[in-house]
Design a protein around this motif. Structure first.
Motif, PDB file in Angstrom:
ATOM      1  N   UNK A   1       0.846  -1.199   0.000  1.00  0.00           N
ATOM      2  CA  UNK A   1       0.000   0.000   0.000  1.00  0.00           C
ATOM      3  C   UNK A   1       0.879   1.246   0.000  1.00  0.00           C
ATOM      4  N   UNK A   2       0.729   2.059  -1.033  1.00  0.00           N
ATOM      5  CA  UNK A   2       1.523   3.292  -1.103  1.00  0.00           C
ATOM      6  C   UNK A   2       0.635   4.477  -0.769  1.00  0.00           C
ATOM      7  N   UNK A   3       1.243   5.585  -0.384  1.00  0.00           N
ATOM      8  CA  UNK A   3       0.504   6.836  -0.210  1.00  0.00           C
ATOM      9  C   UNK A   3      -0.735   6.691   0.664  1.00  0.00           C
ATOM     10  N   UNK A   4      -0.510   6.353   1.899  1.00  0.00           N
ATOM     11  CA  UNK A   4      -1.681   6.214   2.771  1.00  0.00           C
ATOM     12  C   UNK A   4      -1.923   7.503   3.543  1.00  0.00           C
ATOM     13  N   UNK A   5      -3.155   7.693   3.911  1.00  0.00           N
ATOM     14  CA  UNK A   5      -3.553   8.806   4.769  1.00  0.00           C
ATOM     15  C   UNK A   5      -3.918   8.252   6.127  1.00  0.00           C
ATOM     16  N   UNK A   6      -3.727   9.105   7.126  1.00  0.00           N
ATOM     17  CA  UNK A   6      -4.077   8.714   8.489  1.00  0.00           C
ATOM     18  C   UNK A   6      -5.484   9.231   8.786  1.00  0.00           C
ATOM     19  N   UNK A   7      -6.374   8.295   9.071  1.00  0.00           N
ATOM     20  CA  UNK A   7      -7.776   8.630   9.327  1.00  0.00           C
ATOM     21  C   UNK A   7      -8.160   8.196  10.736  1.00  0.00           C
ATOM     22  N   UNK A   8      -9.245   8.755  11.219  1.00  0.00           N
ATOM     23  CA  UNK A   8      -9.773   8.347  12.510  1.00  0.00           C
ATOM     24  C   UNK A   8     -11.254   8.021  12.368  1.00  0.00           C
ATOM     25  N   UNK A  34      -6.827  -2.517   1.519  1.00  0.00           N
ATOM     26  CA  UNK A  34      -6.261  -1.173   1.303  1.00  0.00           C
ATOM     27  C   UNK A  34      -6.295  -0.320   2.561  1.00  0.00           C
ATOM     28  N   UNK A  35      -6.413  -0.964   3.715  1.00  0.00           N
ATOM     29  CA  UNK A  35      -6.433  -0.254   4.990  1.00  0.00           C
ATOM     30  C   UNK A  35      -5.549  -1.004   5.984  1.00  0.00           C
ATOM     31  N   UNK A  36      -4.950  -0.240   6.874  1.00  0.00           N
ATOM     32  CA  UNK A  36      -4.228  -0.860   7.983  1.00  0.00           C
ATOM     33  C   UNK A  36      -4.681  -0.199   9.272  1.00  0.00           C
ATOM     34  N   UNK A  68      -7.488   4.334   0.275  1.00  0.00           N
ATOM     35  CA  UNK A  68      -8.793   4.546  -0.366  1.00  0.00           C
ATOM     36  C   UNK A  68      -9.141   6.031  -0.366  1.00  0.00           C
ATOM     37  N   UNK A  69      -9.900   6.458  -1.384  1.00  0.00           N
ATOM     38  CA  UNK A  69     -10.410   7.821  -1.316  1.00  0.00           C
ATOM     39  C   UNK A  69     -11.551   7.863  -0.280  1.00  0.00           C
ATOM     40  N   UNK A  70     -11.910   9.069   0.115  1.00  0.00           N
ATOM     41  CA  UNK A  70     -12.812   9.221   1.256  1.00  0.00           C
ATOM     42  C   UNK A  70     -14.186   8.580   1.018  1.00  0.00           C
ATOM     43  N   UNK A  71     -14.714   8.754  -0.190  1.00  0.00           N
ATOM     44  CA  UNK A  71     -16.050   8.206  -0.471  1.00  0.00           C
ATOM     45  C   UNK A  71     -16.023   6.676  -0.474  1.00  0.00           C
TER      46      UNK A  71
END
Ligand code: ROI
Length: 163
Positions: A1-8, A34-36, A68-71
């Motif tokens: 997985x490349x280019x991940x964003x940190x979400x809550x 696609x999530x960790x 993943x994109x937000x939607x």
């Protein structure tokens, strides 16, 4: 997985064994493609916000790294809610599982479907205190510090549960 964003992600339940609902949902988040799953907060017992004639809630917050994109992430969260037989009956009524996308990296999103940061997160102790447990240094996209929000939002009757 490349280019991940940190979400809550905020988790909440007050029906059908809420503790198990939330624990199962954490496992389901961990299994998403696609999530960790990163850090997860303790479980918290909270008085219901909204109508008072409903059971107490169990709440938690989890950190999720995703490409993943937000939607699409929202679609996945809603799929998990469906697996928990979530039925939307009363507005702000009881629910088997609520998964809220609280923060998506440093993005501000306002579409018909999705508002990020979550519009109510700044005033809800059952979001802010679990979040502080796993990301005390956090800032919202507008620069507000979590520390500052916590100063305005006492723990009140929120109760951190033993593991
Ligand atoms: N109240 C609490 N304490 N925890 C929740 O997760 C929660 N979720 C909701 C409403 C019904 C607004 N109240 C809540 O959606």
């Amino acid at each position: 997985m490349t280019d991940t964003l940190r979400c809550f992600i905020g988790l909440g339940s007050n029906l059908d064994d809420p503790r198990q609902q939330v624990l199962r949902a954490l496992d389901e988040l961990a299994a998403l493609d696609d999530c960790r799953l990163g850090l997860r907060s303790s479980l918290y017992r909270s008085d219901p916000v909204g109508p008072q004639d409903q059971p107490d809630f169990i709440n938690a917050v989890a950190e999720l790294h995703t490409s993943l994109d937000a939607e699409t992430l929202l679609d996945r969260l809603q799929m998990i809610e469906q697996q928990h037989r979530r039925v939307r009956e009363r507005h702000w009524g009881p629910r088997t599982l609520d998964l809220d996308l609280l923060l998506y990296g440093n993005a501000s999103i306002a579409t018909e479907r999705l508002k990020v940061p979550h519009p109510y997160m700044s005033e809800r102790s059952f979001v802010l205190w679990p979040l502080a447990e796993i990301a005390p240094e956090l800032r919202l996209p507008d620069g507000t510090t979590l520390e500052g929000l916590l100063a305005l939002c006492p723990m009140g009757t929120l109760e951190r549960l033993p593991l």
